[in-house]
Design an enzyme around this catalytic site. Sequence first.
Site: not given
Length: 250
Positions: A10-12, A44-45, A176, A199-200, A202
């Site tokens: 994941d990115m953010d 990522t989203g 994902k 972290d989230s 998604n």
Amino acid sequence: MTKYKLMALDMDGTLLNEWSEISDENAIWIHKAQAAGVTVCFSTGRGFMSANPYAHQLQLVTPMITVNGSEVWSKPHELLKRTEMDVAMIAQLHQLAGEYPDAWFWAYTTEGIYNKEKWIGKQRKLEDYTWLKFGFHTENDKERAEITEELIKWDAFEITNSSIWNIELNPKGVNKAAAIQEVCKFLNIDISEVIAVGDSLNDIAAIQACGLGIAMGNAQQEVKDAADEITVTNNEDAIAAIIKKHIFGQ
């Protein structure tokens, strides 16, 4: 040698620190992982246009998963699979958003992002666009719960988030984890050979499906509960720490 062949990041809130930067330490160890034969894949989203500059920064020419899995790329600019959102659903979601004037909304298309302040112009129709994702943002807990409750009734979406304040919607079955499975097919590896980090909400499907699912120290509690392991926060070079431990056994 590590049994893991792919890292889905994941990115953010994960790869990126709170200033939306890739730390030098994370970059160094990502390059070391790649040199050891591990493929590093963004999951990522974000849309492709927003994610790709970071792939360029790291000189990655590996698969990418964007828009929560609605797009899977074999490498930057080479699309492997895309799943569109139904135009009728976008119309209904836009109508629902109008019932909550204090809430922000946005939608991803292949052309860019449209939102509450910049929706499509009168010269074009919804059908003129390829829609990928719709989202709501509100810090009003009651409103967010009401919107979520209504969306659950529709039984049409993967309902997740990338922050505690938002709701993210992809077509049912698009997440994902499913996208990572597509990458695994492309790379001819098994999903048990994948490390997923996030972290989230998604990220939960991927964290549960992959061989090793790791939640960030700053992750939402539901993500931590779903993970095999919890690492440090995104401001503490977490990706470097994971690579040292699980790729190089340090």
